[in-house]
Design a protein around this motif. Structure first.
Motif, PDB file in Angstrom:
ATOM      1  N   UNK A  83       0.830  -1.367   0.062  1.00  0.00           N
ATOM      2  CA  UNK A  83       0.023   0.015   0.058  1.00  0.00           C
ATOM      3  C   UNK A  83       0.861   0.988  -0.097  1.00  0.00           C
ATOM      4  N   UNK A  84       0.549   1.989  -1.005  1.00  0.00           N
ATOM      5  CA  UNK A  84       1.399   3.228  -1.274  1.00  0.00           C
ATOM      6  C   UNK A  84       0.556   4.495  -1.188  1.00  0.00           C
ATOM      7  N   UNK A  85      -0.489   4.306  -1.037  1.00  0.00           N
ATOM      8  CA  UNK A  85      -1.542   5.458  -1.348  1.00  0.00           C
ATOM      9  C   UNK A  85      -1.151   6.772  -0.510  1.00  0.00           C
ATOM     10  N   UNK A  86      -1.406   7.906  -0.993  1.00  0.00           N
ATOM     11  CA  UNK A  86      -1.136   9.010  -0.267  1.00  0.00           C
ATOM     12  C   UNK A  86       0.166   9.787  -0.309  1.00  0.00           C
ATOM     13  N   UNK A  87       1.308   9.261  -1.184  1.00  0.00           N
ATOM     14  CA  UNK A  87       2.344   9.420  -1.316  1.00  0.00           C
ATOM     15  C   UNK A  87       2.442  10.313  -2.674  1.00  0.00           C
ATOM     16  N   UNK A  88       3.456  11.291  -2.848  1.00  0.00           N
ATOM     17  CA  UNK A  88       3.543  12.137  -4.250  1.00  0.00           C
ATOM     18  C   UNK A  88       4.784  11.618  -5.232  1.00  0.00           C
ATOM     19  N   UNK A  89       4.094  10.877  -6.183  1.00  0.00           N
ATOM     20  CA  UNK A  89       5.225  10.212  -6.880  1.00  0.00           C
ATOM     21  C   UNK A  89       5.264  11.173  -8.233  1.00  0.00           C
ATOM     22  N   UNK A  90       4.323  11.974  -8.334  1.00  0.00           N
ATOM     23  CA  UNK A  90       4.416  13.126  -9.424  1.00  0.00           C
ATOM     24  C   UNK A  90       4.636  12.463 -10.769  1.00  0.00           C
ATOM     25  N   UNK A  91       3.591  11.218 -11.095  1.00  0.00           N
ATOM     26  CA  UNK A  91       3.684  10.784 -12.282  1.00  0.00           C
ATOM     27  C   UNK A  91       4.816   9.867 -12.861  1.00  0.00           C
ATOM     28  N   UNK A  92       5.694   9.704 -12.074  1.00  0.00           N
ATOM     29  CA  UNK A  92       6.893   8.838 -12.061  1.00  0.00           C
ATOM     30  C   UNK A  92       6.572   7.352 -11.852  1.00  0.00           C
ATOM     31  N   UNK A  93       6.237   6.556 -13.054  1.00  0.00           N
ATOM     32  CA  UNK A  93       5.611   5.243 -12.719  1.00  0.00           C
ATOM     33  C   UNK A  93       6.292   4.338 -13.396  1.00  0.00           C
ATOM     34  N   UNK A 109      -1.749  -3.680  -5.231  1.00  0.00           N
ATOM     35  CA  UNK A 109      -1.171  -2.560  -4.843  1.00  0.00           C
ATOM     36  C   UNK A 109      -1.759  -1.438  -4.963  1.00  0.00           C
ATOM     37  N   UNK A 110      -1.920  -0.685  -3.975  1.00  0.00           N
ATOM     38  CA  UNK A 110      -2.741   0.437  -3.691  1.00  0.00           C
ATOM     39  C   UNK A 110      -2.049   1.635  -3.964  1.00  0.00           C
ATOM     40  N   UNK A 111      -2.343   2.565  -5.208  1.00  0.00           N
ATOM     41  CA  UNK A 111      -1.978   3.690  -5.611  1.00  0.00           C
ATOM     42  C   UNK A 111      -2.793   5.050  -5.534  1.00  0.00           C
ATOM     43  N   UNK A 112      -3.770   5.007  -4.809  1.00  0.00           N
ATOM     44  CA  UNK A 112      -4.582   5.850  -4.766  1.00  0.00           C
ATOM     45  C   UNK A 112      -3.948   7.045  -4.140  1.00  0.00           C
ATOM     46  N   UNK A 113      -4.314   8.322  -4.900  1.00  0.00           N
ATOM     47  CA  UNK A 113      -3.553   9.632  -4.396  1.00  0.00           C
ATOM     48  C   UNK A 113      -2.219   9.823  -4.477  1.00  0.00           C
ATOM     49  N   UNK A 114      -1.586   9.225  -5.431  1.00  0.00           N
ATOM     50  CA  UNK A 114      -0.470   9.091  -5.636  1.00  0.00           C
ATOM     51  C   UNK A 114       0.221   9.974  -6.763  1.00  0.00           C
ATOM     52  N   UNK A 115      -0.670  10.903  -7.214  1.00  0.00           N
ATOM     53  CA  UNK A 115      -0.641  11.867  -8.386  1.00  0.00           C
ATOM     54  C   UNK A 115       0.024  11.054  -9.552  1.00  0.00           C
ATOM     55  N   UNK A 116      -0.844   9.815 -10.069  1.00  0.00           N
ATOM     56  CA  UNK A 116      -0.454   9.095 -11.262  1.00  0.00           C
ATOM     57  C   UNK A 116      -1.677   9.364 -12.026  1.00  0.00           C
ATOM     58  N   UNK A 117      -1.342   9.279 -13.413  1.00  0.00           N
ATOM     59  CA  UNK A 117      -2.569   9.316 -14.200  1.00  0.00           C
ATOM     60  C   UNK A 117      -3.580   8.056 -14.230  1.00  0.00           C
ATOM     61  N   UNK A 124      -0.605  -0.593 -13.826  1.00  0.00           N
ATOM     62  CA  UNK A 124      -0.313  -1.281 -12.785  1.00  0.00           C
ATOM     63  C   UNK A 124      -1.352  -2.417 -12.203  1.00  0.00           C
ATOM     64  N   UNK A 125      -2.576  -2.246 -12.209  1.00  0.00           N
ATOM     65  CA  UNK A 125      -3.563  -3.069 -11.716  1.00  0.00           C
ATOM     66  C   UNK A 125      -3.962  -4.142 -12.342  1.00  0.00           C
TER      67      UNK A 125
END
Length: 225
Positions: A83-93, A109-117, A124-125
């Protein structure tokens, strides 16, 4: 509690995590380890072989730390939930997508709120779903090769029997209805009464043995000749 990105504390913690041989679930939600913690977590994930579930949500991890976590995922062989949600990855995926493509154990894998499109999250899902489906087939990750072989042999035998049935059916008459035969009543043979010898005489078919009796025929019959 938070680690507040203290490099020494984070370094010691992740080092011990990498060497741990019993911990299966670790909840580090909101510990604020930042990119320093993300970088150190790469080594922990690469060497740990027991951790199944890791929550790193809301840890102020940015793009740099996220890339190191992705490298750790690529080398890890046991983690199932991250679970990685709530971090600021700024589109780097890109590195995460590459890691998930090679990883065959992660099923969530939880990526909600990570600033990914949305496309990045969807990709990823999809990659994680691949592992989840494979995990279901294997039966909770335990490959029962002998059971699979027995099932294969049973299917092959069933297929062989079906082929034999089809071959037998193809040799039978096309009609699927039973063939009935009707028995005709026997014809009664009526024995005709033998004609008297004089009728044969009148037709000119008198047997030779009766020739001697010709003179004895009644006059009415001889006259007809």
């Amino acid at each position: 509690d938070t680690l507040d990105q203290d490099s020494n504390v984070v370094e010691h913690f992740t080092l011990s995590l990498g060497q741990n041989s019993s911990l299966q679930t670790l909840d580090m939600y909101g510990c604020m380890i930042g990119d320093v913690g993300g970088t150190s977590m790469c080594r922990a994930l690469a060497t740990n072989t027991t951790l199944l579930k890791l929550d790193l949500g809301a840890n102020r991890i940015c793009a740099r730390g996220f890339e190191f976590i992705a490298d750790g995922i690529r080398m890890n062989t046991t983690l199932k939930v991250l679970k990685l949600w709530g971090n600021k990855f700024q589109g780097e995926c890109e590195r995460l997508i590459s890691a998930l493509f090679l990883n065959d154990t992660l099923i969530e894998v939880e990526l909600t709120g990570c600033e990914l499109n949305p496309d990045q999250i969807r990709t990823a899902e999809d990659l994680v779903r691949k592992n989840r489906n494979a995990d279901l087939v294997k039966g909770q990750g335990q490959v029962d090769i002998w059971k699979a072989l027995r099932q294969r042999d049973a299917l092959l035998e069933e297929n062989r029997q079906l082929k034999e049935q089809v071959a037998k059916l193809s040799k039978k008459p096309k009609s699927s209805f039973p063939m009935f035969t009707t028995s005709q009543p026997e014809e009664k043979v009526v024995e005709e009464e033998p004609e008297p010898w004089w009728s044969l005489k009148s037709l000119g078919h008198l047997p030779p043995w009766l020739n001697s009796q010709t003179n004895e025929l009644p006059e009415t019959l001889t006259e007809g000749k």
